[in-house]
Design an enzyme around this catalytic site. Structure first.
Site, PDB file in Angstrom:
ATOM      1  CE  LYS A  88      59.834  43.800  63.479  1.00  0.00           C
ATOM      2  NZ  LYS A  88      58.768  42.921  63.848  1.00  0.00           N
ATOM      3  CG  ASN A 104      67.952  40.146  52.161  1.00  0.00           C
ATOM      4  OD1 ASN A 104      66.826  39.639  52.293  1.00  0.00           O
ATOM      5  ND2 ASN A 104      68.128  41.439  52.008  1.00  0.00           N
ATOM      6  CG  HIS A 106      67.365  45.017  48.484  1.00  0.00           C
ATOM      7  ND1 HIS A 106      66.629  45.416  49.579  1.00  0.00           N
ATOM      8  CD2 HIS A 106      67.577  46.139  47.750  1.00  0.00           C
ATOM      9  CE1 HIS A 106      66.411  46.717  49.512  1.00  0.00           C
ATOM     10  NE2 HIS A 106      66.985  47.182  48.415  1.00  0.00           N
ATOM     11  CB  SER A 133      70.922  42.578  44.566  1.00  0.00           C
ATOM     12  OG  SER A 133      70.873  43.726  43.750  1.00  0.00           O
ATOM     13  CG  ASP A 142      69.118  46.165  52.128  1.00  0.00           C
ATOM     14  OD1 ASP A 142      68.893  44.979  52.420  1.00  0.00           O
ATOM     15  OD2 ASP A 142      68.257  47.055  52.165  1.00  0.00           O
TER      16      ASP A 142
HETATM   17  C1  GRF Z   1      60.669  40.631  47.658  1.00  0.00           C
HETATM   18  O1  GRF Z   1      60.507  41.657  46.729  1.00  0.00           O
HETATM   19  C2  GRF Z   1      62.069  40.665  48.235  1.00  0.00           C
HETATM   20  O2  GRF Z   1      63.013  41.174  47.360  1.00  0.00           O
HETATM   21  C3  GRF Z   1      61.914  41.613  49.394  1.00  0.00           C
HETATM   22  O3  GRF Z   1      60.637  41.336  49.922  1.00  0.00           O
HETATM   23  C4  GRF Z   1      59.806  40.840  48.884  1.00  0.00           C
HETATM   24  C5  GRF Z   1      59.204  39.552  49.386  1.00  0.00           C
HETATM   25  O4  GRF Z   1      58.194  39.069  48.548  1.00  0.00           O
HETATM   26  N1  GRF Z   1      62.996  41.430  50.322  1.00  0.00           N
HETATM   27  P1  GRF Z   1      57.521  37.650  48.839  1.00  0.00           P
HETATM   28  O5  GRF Z   1      57.036  37.691  50.292  1.00  0.00           O
HETATM   29  O6  GRF Z   1      58.553  36.611  48.632  1.00  0.00           O
HETATM   30  O7  GRF Z   1      56.375  37.566  47.880  1.00  0.00           O
END
Ligand code: GRF
Length: 210
Positions: A88, A104, A106, A133, A142
């Site tokens: 979200k 965060n 990404h 990243s 992002d």
């Molecule tokens: C990860 O790839 C992260 O980069 C993205 O969501 C995914 C989460 O994976 N934001 P998990 O729930 O930690 O397995």
């Protein structure tokens, strides 16, 4: 140095959450997870939080929920907000209030491929490099200043599934590093820049893994 207090936000599987918990247990990160926050009551990561005996909070992103969350944050003096697969978008008001404390991860080499389906986009563009990243969160999706990136070479054999797996492995390396730096006051957000030991980072730190 006092122990940092964190909230971790998830929506799904929570493998990054588990990896952060493991890094706390091993002593690599000196931090308490005050609660795991999820917008999805079915998120698998909530089970991981419960096994680790961490409080869980479900939010539906309503104004009331966010107000209650703000109370938890202020009462517990939260130092760091870790988005780990949180799907979200946090309200601008929340981001502004806790500016400089929200991280965060990404699954792409930002600024390339913001948003969803990053692995698909990499394959479609025939990119030879991909990765993950860690960045500070600003109100633009992002877009916040990037702290650290980890890269992989994309091979002819790669599929979306294999890229997802390989990028996750990179995430498990770089997110604990960024969190450790933050909790030890090495990194700070200054507007749209990231400072490392009070020096502006002209480009993200590259984590060498492969
Ligand atoms: C990860 O790839 C992260 O980069 C993205 O969501 C995914 C989460 O994976 N934001 P998990 O729930 O930690 O397995």
């Amino acid at each position: 140095m006092s122990k940092a207090k964190a909230l971790i936000f998830i929506s799904g599987n929570g493998s990054n959450l588990q990896n952060i918990i493991n890094n706390i247990h091993s002593g690599y990160i000196n931090m308490d997870i005050v609660a795991v926050v999820s917008d999805n009551p079915e998120a698998n990561g909530l089970k991981k939080a419960k096994i680790a005996k961490i409080e869980t909070i479900i939010i539906d992103m309503s104004k009331d929920d966010l107000l209650n969350l703000s109370k938890v944050i202020d009462e517990n003096l939260i130092d760091i907000f870790i988005l780990a697969g949180f799907m979200k978008i946090l309200p601008e008001e929340f981001i502004n209030k806790y500016n400089g404390k929200i991280l965060n991860i990404h699954p792409s080499l930002l600024p390339k491929y913001k948003g969803l389906n990053t692995h698909k986009k990499v394959l479609k563009s025939n990119d030879s490099m991909h990765g993950a990243s860690v960045h500070f969160v600003t109100s633009e999706l992002d877009e916040g200043p990037i702290i650290i990136q980890g890269k992989i070479n994309v091979t002819d054999e790669d599929s979306e599934e294999s890229l997802k797996k390989r990028v996750h492995e990179i995430e498990y390396q770089i997110y604990p590093i960024a969190i450790k730096w933050f909790t030890e006051n090495h990194i700070k957000q200054s507007g749209n820049k990231c400072l490392f030991n009070n020096e502006v980072l002209e480009c993200p730190i590259e984590h060498l893994s492969e």
